[in-house]
Design a protein around this motif. Structure first.
Motif, short mmCIF file in Angstrom:
data_model
loop_
_atom_site.label_atom_id
_atom_site.label_comp_id
_atom_site.label_asym_id
_atom_site.label_seq_id
_atom_site.Cartn_x
_atom_site.Cartn_y
_atom_site.Cartn_z
N THR A 1 0.83 -1.21 0.00
CA THR A 1 0.00 0.00 0.00
C THR A 1 0.86 1.25 0.00
OG1 THR A 1 -1.72 -1.18 1.20
CG2 THR A 1 -1.84 1.23 1.23
N LEU A 2 1.88 1.27 0.85
CA LEU A 2 2.79 2.42 0.91
C LEU A 2 3.41 2.70 -0.46
CD1 LEU A 2 4.42 4.49 2.73
CD2 LEU A 2 6.16 2.70 2.80
N LEU A 3 3.88 1.65 -1.12
CA LEU A 3 4.55 1.82 -2.41
C LEU A 3 3.58 2.19 -3.53
CD1 LEU A 3 7.10 -1.11 -2.11
CD2 LEU A 3 7.54 1.33 -1.79
N GLN A 4 2.30 1.83 -3.38
CA GLN A 4 1.30 2.24 -4.36
C GLN A 4 0.90 3.70 -4.17
OE1 GLN A 4 -1.76 -0.68 -3.71
NE2 GLN A 4 -1.07 -1.96 -5.41
N LEU A 5 0.83 4.13 -2.93
CA LEU A 5 0.41 5.51 -2.64
C LEU A 5 1.49 6.53 -2.98
CD1 LEU A 5 -1.35 5.01 0.82
CD2 LEU A 5 -2.45 5.51 -1.38
N TRP A 6 2.73 6.15 -2.77
CA TRP A 6 3.84 7.08 -2.95
C TRP A 6 4.82 6.50 -3.96
CZ3 TRP A 6 3.24 11.69 -0.79
CH2 TRP A 6 2.33 11.78 0.27
N HIS A 7 5.27 7.29 -4.88
CA HIS A 7 6.24 6.85 -5.90
C HIS A 7 7.65 7.06 -5.35
CE1 HIS A 7 3.12 6.19 -8.86
NE2 HIS A 7 2.56 7.29 -8.38
N ILE B 1 20.10 -3.63 -7.64
CA ILE B 1 18.73 -4.13 -7.53
C ILE B 1 17.76 -3.26 -8.33
CG2 ILE B 1 16.83 -4.54 -5.89
CD1 ILE B 1 19.05 -5.38 -3.89
N VAL B 2 18.00 -1.97 -8.34
CA VAL B 2 17.16 -1.04 -9.09
C VAL B 2 18.03 0.14 -9.50
CG1 VAL B 2 16.33 0.16 -7.02
CG2 VAL B 2 14.97 0.22 -9.08
N PRO B 3 17.91 0.63 -10.73
CA PRO B 3 18.72 1.79 -11.15
C PRO B 3 18.43 3.02 -10.30
CG PRO B 3 17.61 0.77 -13.04
CD PRO B 3 17.05 0.13 -11.81
N GLN B 4 19.44 3.81 -10.09
CA GLN B 4 19.29 5.04 -9.32
C GLN B 4 18.18 5.91 -9.91
OE1 GLN B 4 22.85 6.90 -7.95
NE2 GLN B 4 21.98 8.94 -8.17
N GLY B 5 17.31 6.40 -9.05
CA GLY B 5 16.23 7.28 -9.48
C GLY B 5 14.99 6.54 -9.95
N ALA B 6 15.05 5.20 -10.03
CA ALA B 6 13.90 4.42 -10.48
C ALA B 6 12.89 4.28 -9.35
CB ALA B 6 14.34 3.05 -10.97
N GLN B 7 11.63 4.13 -9.74
CA GLN B 7 10.58 3.93 -8.75
C GLN B 7 10.71 2.55 -8.12
OE1 GLN B 7 6.61 4.84 -10.06
NE2 GLN B 7 5.69 3.62 -8.43
N ALA C 1 13.23 -8.43 -3.70
CA ALA C 1 14.53 -8.83 -4.27
C ALA C 1 15.67 -8.40 -3.34
CB ALA C 1 14.71 -8.22 -5.66
N ALA C 2 15.55 -7.21 -2.76
CA ALA C 2 16.59 -6.73 -1.84
C ALA C 2 16.66 -7.62 -0.60
CB ALA C 2 16.30 -5.28 -1.45
N LEU C 3 15.51 -7.97 -0.04
CA LEU C 3 15.50 -8.84 1.14
C LEU C 3 16.04 -10.22 0.80
CD1 LEU C 3 12.09 -7.74 2.63
CD2 LEU C 3 14.35 -7.22 3.56
N ASP C 4 15.67 -10.74 -0.37
CA ASP C 4 16.19 -12.04 -0.81
C ASP C 4 17.71 -12.01 -0.99
OD1 ASP C 4 13.68 -13.18 -0.78
OD2 ASP C 4 13.38 -13.00 -2.96
N THR D 1 9.15 -0.71 -6.29
CA THR D 1 7.91 -1.48 -6.15
C THR D 1 8.16 -2.61 -5.16
OG1 THR D 1 8.45 -3.07 -7.89
CG2 THR D 1 7.36 -1.02 -8.59
N ARG D 2 7.11 -3.34 -4.86
CA ARG D 2 7.23 -4.49 -3.96
C ARG D 2 8.25 -5.48 -4.49
NH1 ARG D 2 5.39 -9.57 -2.90
NH2 ARG D 2 4.75 -9.99 -0.75
#
Length: 134
Positions: free
Chosen positions: A26-32, A56-62, A70-73, A64-65
């Motif tokens: 929910t947090l990630l859907q409400l806020w980019h 894990i994700v390019p700098q500046g990218a949004q 992936a980070a926790l894994d 998501t869950r």
């Protein structure tokens, strides 16, 4: 020295209501929220360091869950800065702390996978710290 409180059913429920794992989507859907190497909204920290893992994700990218999981894994600690801006229960708690201590209270969330020897490296903060560990 840490301030410790006695635990009871009421206090445990209040802490549980601040933020739970199920609140993340929910947090990630409400806020980019975006990732950034230097104090971004969301960081993925390599164990025992304070270094953001940008693989894990390019700098500046949004974020998501999918990236959080992936980070926790990958055994990374997920940090969300200024959670009080984005989540009502944490905002109310921060306001209560601000009233108690007569200063602004910022809330950063650190979510580490179980079993890490060290989530981040020892470091010094420039401000006083009040920690709620779940």
């Amino acid at each position: 020295k840490p301030l410790l409180t006695r635990s009871n059913q009421n206090s445990r429920q209040k802490v549980k209501n601040l933020f739970q794992v199920r609140d993340f989507p929910t947090l990630l859907q409400l806020w980019h929220m975006k990732s950034n190497d230097t104090h971004g909204q969301v960081l993925f920290i390599e164990p025992g360091t304070f270094k953001h893992d940008a693989s894990i994700v390019p700098q500046g990218a949004q974020i998501t869950r999918k990236e959080v999981m992936a980070a926790l894994d990958a055994q990374r600690t997920v940090i969300i800065h200024n959670l009080e801006i984005y989540w009502g229960p944490v905002a109310r708690f921060s306001l209560q702390l601000a009233g108690l201590f007569h200063m602004y209270a910022q809330a950063n969330l650190y979510w580490s996978p179980g079993g890490l020897k060290s989530s981040i490296s020892p470091h010094q903060d420039a401000q006083s710290v009040f920690i709620v560990q779940l």
